[in-house]
Design a protein around this motif. Structure first.
Motif, PDB file in Angstrom:
ATOM      1  N   ALA A 250      31.910   5.017 -27.101  1.00 42.53           N
ATOM      2  CA  ALA A 250      31.619   5.525 -26.526  1.00 42.53           C
ATOM      3  C   ALA A 250      30.174   6.905 -26.612  1.00 42.53           C
ATOM      4  O   ALA A 250      29.844   7.050 -25.696  1.00 42.53           O
ATOM      5  CB  ALA A 250      32.362   6.701 -26.709  1.00 42.53           C
ATOM      6  N   CYS A 251      30.035   5.677 -28.093  1.00 41.41           N
ATOM      7  CA  CYS A 251      28.227   6.813 -28.622  1.00 41.41           C
ATOM      8  C   CYS A 251      26.806   6.250 -27.086  1.00 41.41           C
ATOM      9  O   CYS A 251      26.427   7.283 -26.909  1.00 41.41           O
ATOM     10  CB  CYS A 251      28.138   6.744 -30.092  1.00 41.41           C
ATOM     11  N   ASP A 252      26.825   5.183 -26.916  1.00 41.29           N
ATOM     12  CA  ASP A 252      26.262   4.215 -26.484  1.00 41.29           C
ATOM     13  C   ASP A 252      26.056   5.111 -24.881  1.00 41.29           C
ATOM     14  O   ASP A 252      24.781   5.392 -24.496  1.00 41.29           O
ATOM     15  CB  ASP A 252      26.254   3.119 -26.335  1.00 41.29           C
ATOM     16  N   ALA A 253      27.813   5.777 -24.421  1.00 45.94           N
ATOM     17  CA  ALA A 253      27.308   6.654 -23.110  1.00 45.94           C
ATOM     18  C   ALA A 253      26.793   7.250 -22.878  1.00 45.94           C
ATOM     19  O   ALA A 253      25.885   7.782 -22.160  1.00 45.94           O
ATOM     20  CB  ALA A 253      28.728   6.535 -22.367  1.00 45.94           C
ATOM     21  N   ILE A 254      26.606   8.044 -23.959  1.00 46.18           N
ATOM     22  CA  ILE A 254      25.660   9.297 -24.162  1.00 46.18           C
ATOM     23  C   ILE A 254      24.749   9.347 -24.070  1.00 46.18           C
ATOM     24  O   ILE A 254      23.799   9.876 -23.889  1.00 46.18           O
ATOM     25  CB  ILE A 254      26.323  10.313 -25.553  1.00 46.18           C
ATOM     26  N   ILE A 255      24.394   8.854 -25.697  1.00 47.00           N
ATOM     27  CA  ILE A 255      22.915   8.437 -25.870  1.00 47.00           C
ATOM     28  C   ILE A 255      22.062   8.238 -24.655  1.00 47.00           C
ATOM     29  O   ILE A 255      20.817   8.081 -24.887  1.00 47.00           O
ATOM     30  CB  ILE A 255      22.870   7.400 -27.243  1.00 47.00           C
ATOM     31  N   ASN A 256      22.242   6.803 -24.406  1.00 48.18           N
ATOM     32  CA  ASN A 256      21.878   6.124 -23.465  1.00 48.18           C
ATOM     33  C   ASN A 256      22.034   6.580 -21.459  1.00 48.18           C
ATOM     34  O   ASN A 256      21.228   6.937 -21.201  1.00 48.18           O
ATOM     35  CB  ASN A 256      22.305   4.604 -22.808  1.00 48.18           C
ATOM     36  N   SER A 257      22.551   7.839 -21.866  1.00 51.24           N
ATOM     37  CA  SER A 257      22.401   9.046 -20.148  1.00 51.24           C
ATOM     38  C   SER A 257      21.024   9.631 -20.311  1.00 51.24           C
ATOM     39  O   SER A 257      21.329   9.627 -18.710  1.00 51.24           O
ATOM     40  CB  SER A 257      23.567   9.981 -20.824  1.00 51.24           C
ATOM     41  N   GLY A 258      20.430   9.672 -21.100  1.00 52.61           N
ATOM     42  CA  GLY A 258      19.674  10.581 -21.658  1.00 52.61           C
ATOM     43  C   GLY A 258      19.497  12.065 -21.736  1.00 52.61           C
ATOM     44  O   GLY A 258      18.245  13.116 -20.994  1.00 52.61           O
ATOM     45  N   SER A 259      20.650  12.473 -20.698  1.00 54.30           N
ATOM     46  CA  SER A 259      20.956  13.614 -20.728  1.00 54.30           C
ATOM     47  C   SER A 259      20.947  15.095 -21.901  1.00 54.30           C
ATOM     48  O   SER A 259      20.834  15.757 -22.249  1.00 54.30           O
ATOM     49  CB  SER A 259      22.922  14.062 -20.238  1.00 54.30           C
ATOM     50  N   TYR A 260      20.513  14.266 -23.545  1.00 55.70           N
ATOM     51  CA  TYR A 260      20.286  15.121 -24.325  1.00 55.70           C
ATOM     52  C   TYR A 260      19.551  14.956 -25.378  1.00 55.70           C
ATOM     53  O   TYR A 260      19.067  13.741 -25.055  1.00 55.70           O
ATOM     54  CB  TYR A 260      21.665  15.124 -25.169  1.00 55.70           C
ATOM     55  N   SER A 261      18.753  15.964 -25.829  1.00 49.62           N
ATOM     56  CA  SER A 261      17.588  15.172 -27.128  1.00 49.62           C
ATOM     57  C   SER A 261      17.987  16.156 -28.347  1.00 49.62           C
ATOM     58  O   SER A 261      18.421  17.284 -28.070  1.00 49.62           O
ATOM     59  CB  SER A 261      16.849  15.690 -26.653  1.00 49.62           C
ATOM     60  N   LEU A 262      17.181  15.516 -29.376  1.00 53.61           N
ATOM     61  CA  LEU A 262      17.714  16.066 -30.714  1.00 53.61           C
ATOM     62  C   LEU A 262      16.243  18.201 -30.438  1.00 53.61           C
ATOM     63  O   LEU A 262      15.366  17.509 -29.724  1.00 53.61           O
ATOM     64  CB  LEU A 262      16.712  15.384 -31.104  1.00 53.61           C
ATOM     65  N   MET A 263      16.929  18.789 -31.290  1.00 57.14           N
ATOM     66  CA  MET A 263      15.848  19.806 -30.721  1.00 57.14           C
ATOM     67  C   MET A 263      15.027  19.383 -32.047  1.00 57.14           C
ATOM     68  O   MET A 263      14.794  19.108 -33.309  1.00 57.14           O
ATOM     69  CB  MET A 263      16.865  20.885 -31.381  1.00 57.14           C
ATOM     70  N   PRO A 264      13.643  19.722 -31.479  1.00 60.89           N
ATOM     71  CA  PRO A 264      12.578  20.103 -32.586  1.00 60.89           C
ATOM     72  C   PRO A 264      12.833  21.088 -33.594  1.00 60.89           C
ATOM     73  O   PRO A 264      13.737  21.349 -33.838  1.00 60.89           O
ATOM     74  CB  PRO A 264      11.444  20.328 -32.046  1.00 60.89           C
TER      75      PRO A 264
END
Length: 499
Positions: A250-264
């Motif tokens: 389930a984590c991979d589905a989110i991480i690999n979606s490209g929909s989110y990125s860590l804030m600088p």
């Protein structure tokens, strides 16, 4: 029964006006009954909006989201408010007069607000399912069906989210799936936590089928459920159950979606204003219509902030200085530099967590200051570190990959990478990193519960290993709940211990 439905709908509709922009700024119907509503797209939208509003009300009651998730975790050493001190001490069964309806300890024992939200989710599912596809917005039958399914997906998500939240707090809880009012919970016995979580998985899996990934152009992103929010909930449910392979997927589905990125690092604090590029799901309260009066005593702002944000020189909840110094050994870490300040009272210094300082004075009235920070439930750093937990604590471990994920988050926060952490020590390193990243974000207590299950090592000062095994970390329910329901029993550890 119709009167009960009317009361719940009226309350939900009223609350729904206190949420996010166009999503909740719906024109109210003139006669809010089930006979005259649930006729058009806007009715479905308003009905779903009420689900989120009621969740917010449940979390804001006696600062519940943070009291359950942070206050007993060791993040705070003490509180000047006696009843919150009892939470810190895990003295959850302390005596409370039944007439003390504003007492925070009493409110924290009540699951009624969550059942009110569940009742609204059940109603939304029932009535939206019955609505013809033709009444929904869209230029084609396919678009109208997708719109209908989106609302259904949100209703399934909110029900799953409430049940997962309740399972972590109380363990076994009544499982109410029918379209009825909130008082129906009074007629049910407590279902085993495993059954409750299985139903939550079933619901959130249905939500995943109905929902799309984040629409970055939407003003409602992150404050209403989408596919990312559903996967994040699913990942947390599986982690709580100890099913780490499923959690990892389930984590991979989110991480690999490209929909989110860590804030600088330069804009780290923007996370708490709401709807950042890192956010997956939040409870909206970052507008004047949604926010709460920061000067009211039982609010997060009143317990954790001092001047110049609010009056006072010492926070009511005292941050555990030793824990802060232990967690944030790297002074360049932006989570320390931007997330905390030091305040003094005479010769005594206190750390103050300033993540939630989006305070606005209304009409130049110093007595009316509104707190406008969203409740950030899931965000990308949380999911990256949850995957690291799955890789280090699951049935098939990969300590190297887990540590790499920890260092990915540390790099984004200007913290030095961890080195020399080997083997099972990675599990502790992951939990420590979650403590640094998610301080006062409603996760720490539950993270430590999972850690103690994994390592069998005591994590709470006021919960012995024997008490942990007996379920002391689950909350008791208020004895008044027994008055209308002879089928429910007290949380097992707390039988005979609640006054």
């Amino acid at each position: 029964m119709k009167r009960k439905h009317l009361l719940i709908y009226t309350m939900a509709a009223a609350l729904s006006t206190a949420s996010c922009r166009k999503f909740l700024d719906q024109t109210p119907v003139s006669t809010p009954t089930d006979v005259t509503t649930w006729q058009a797209d806007g009715d479905a939208n308003t009905g779903v909006a009420a689900c989120y509003s009621l969740i917010r009300a449940a979390f804001n009651a006696s600062i519940g989201y943070y009291a359950y998730g942070d206050l007993a975790s060791g993040e705070f050493s003490s509180s000047d408010q006696p009843d919150f001190q009892k939470v810190i001490d895990f003295n959850l069964g302390a005596g409370v007069a039944s007439t003390a309806t504003d007492n925070p300890l009493l409110k924290l024992r009540l699951w009624t607000p969550f059942f009110t939200a569940i009742a609204q989710s059940n109603r939304a599912m029932s009535f939206i399912t019955a609505m013809p596809v033709t009444v929904f917005n869209g230029t084609s039958d396919a678009e109208k069906l997708a719109q209908k399914n989106k609302y259904l997906g949100e209703a399934y998500f909110t029900r799953a989210f409430c049940y997962f939240t309740m399972a972590r707090i109380w363990g076994d809880v009544p499982l109410v799936l029918e379209n009825t009012d909130a008082t129906a919970a009074q007629q049910y016995a407590r279902s085993p936590q495993t059954d409750v979580l299985k139903q939550a998985i079933k619901d959130v899996s249905q939500a995943i089928q109905y929902l799309n990934w984040k629409d970055s152009g939407s003003s409602d992103r992150s404050v209403r459920a989408d596919k990312g929010a559903a996967y994040a909930l699913l990942a947390h449910i599986y982690a709580w159950m100890g099913n780490y392979p499923a959690c990892n997927a389930a984590c991979d589905a989110i991480i690999n979606s490209g929909s989110y990125s860590l804030m600088p690092s330069a804009s780290f604090m923007d996370i708490y204003k709401g709807q950042s590029q890192e956010s997956i799901f939040e409870i909206a309260q970052n507008t004047l219509a949604e926010g709460y009066n920061a000067n009211v005593y039982y609010t997060l702002a009143s317990q954790t902030l001092t001047a110049p944000y609010l009056n006072g020189t010492v926070p009511v909840w005292h941050v555990n200085s030793s824990l802060v110094q232990s967690l944030y050994s790297d002074t360049a870490d932006v989570r320390l530099k931007k997330g905390f300040i030091t305040v003094k009272n005479g010769t005594t210094s206190f750390y103050e967590c300033i993540k939630y300082t989006n305070i606005q004075t209304v009409n130049n009235n110093a007595a009316l200051k509104v707190a406008l920070n969203n409740i950030v439930i899931f965000r990308l750093a949380d999911i990256i570190l949850l995957k690291a937990e799955a890789l280090s604590a699951g049935q098939t471990v990969n300590y190297v990959a887990a540590l790499s994920l920890v260092n990915e988050v540390r790099s984004a926060r200007n913290a030095r990478p961890l080195a020399g952490v080997l083997g099972t020590a990675v599990v502790q390193a992951v939990t420590d990193e979650r403590g640094r990243e998610l301080f006062l974000e409603g996760h720490r207590t539950f993270d430590l519960i999972r850690l103690e299950r994994i390592t069998k090592q005591q994590q709470f000062d006021n919960v012995t290993p024997g008490e942990f095994a007996a379920g002391k970390t689950y909350w008791p329910i208020d004895p008044n709940l027994f008055l209308n329901n002879s089928k429910i029993i007290q949380t097992p550890f707390w039988i005979g211990k609640v006054n």
